[in-house]
Scaffold this motif. Structure first.
Motif, PDB file in Angstrom:
ATOM      1  N   UNK A  63       4.382  13.908  -1.150  1.00  0.00           N
ATOM      2  CA  UNK A  63       3.470  14.983  -0.774  1.00  0.00           C
ATOM      3  C   UNK A  63       3.398  15.194   0.744  1.00  0.00           C
ATOM      4  N   UNK A  64       3.326  14.094   1.516  1.00  0.00           N
ATOM      5  CA  UNK A  64       3.107  14.236   2.955  1.00  0.00           C
ATOM      6  C   UNK A  64       4.289  13.789   3.806  1.00  0.00           C
ATOM      7  N   UNK A  93       3.427   8.676   5.137  1.00  0.00           N
ATOM      8  CA  UNK A  93       3.019   7.728   4.104  1.00  0.00           C
ATOM      9  C   UNK A  93       3.177   6.289   4.588  1.00  0.00           C
ATOM     10  N   UNK A  94       4.198   6.043   5.400  1.00  0.00           N
ATOM     11  CA  UNK A  94       4.395   4.711   5.978  1.00  0.00           C
ATOM     12  C   UNK A  94       3.256   4.381   6.936  1.00  0.00           C
ATOM     13  N   UNK A  95       2.829   5.355   7.737  1.00  0.00           N
ATOM     14  CA  UNK A  95       1.691   5.143   8.634  1.00  0.00           C
ATOM     15  C   UNK A  95       0.402   4.870   7.856  1.00  0.00           C
ATOM     16  N   UNK A  96       0.196   5.604   6.770  1.00  0.00           N
ATOM     17  CA  UNK A  96      -0.980   5.385   5.920  1.00  0.00           C
ATOM     18  C   UNK A  96      -0.932   3.976   5.336  1.00  0.00           C
ATOM     19  N   UNK A 151       0.793  -1.214   0.000  1.00  0.00           N
ATOM     20  CA  UNK A 151       0.000   0.000   0.000  1.00  0.00           C
ATOM     21  C   UNK A 151       0.835   1.279   0.000  1.00  0.00           C
ATOM     22  N   UNK A 152       2.145   1.164   0.078  1.00  0.00           N
ATOM     23  CA  UNK A 152       2.981   2.362   0.107  1.00  0.00           C
ATOM     24  C   UNK A 152       2.920   3.058  -1.245  1.00  0.00           C
TER      25      UNK A 152
END
Length: 79
Positions: free
Chosen positions: A12-13, A18-21, A4-5
């Motif tokens: 952007x963030x 992004x790793x947490x997302x 999902x990365x």
């Protein structure tokens, strides 16, 4: 395992966010797969199968409604 990365999101963030997302998305996906397994064990359709059936039902109802509207307008023209 799904990946999902998203590099564009990381740009952007930030990499950490992004790793947490990606971790949250992986956890959500795992829970979804587990829930589908429990549903199947209980003799129920998967979420995807249930959604397909509902979409087919809605399409059928919509087509019937359109047919009813066409018949109604044809009846109005005949009068």
């Amino acid at each position: 395992m799904m990946k999902f990365f998203d590099k564009a999101l990381a740009d952007e963030i930030g990499y950490g966010a992004a790793t947490l997302v990606a971790a949250a998305a992986q956890e959500l996906y795992t829970l979804h797969v587990e829930a589908n397994a429990m549903r199947r064990a209980a003799g129920l359709p998967s979420f995807e199968e249930e959604e397909e059936a509902e979409q087919a039902r809605l399409a059928s109802a919509s087509a019937a409604s359109h047919q009813e509207d066409e018949n109604s307008s044809t009846d109005d023209e005949d009068q």
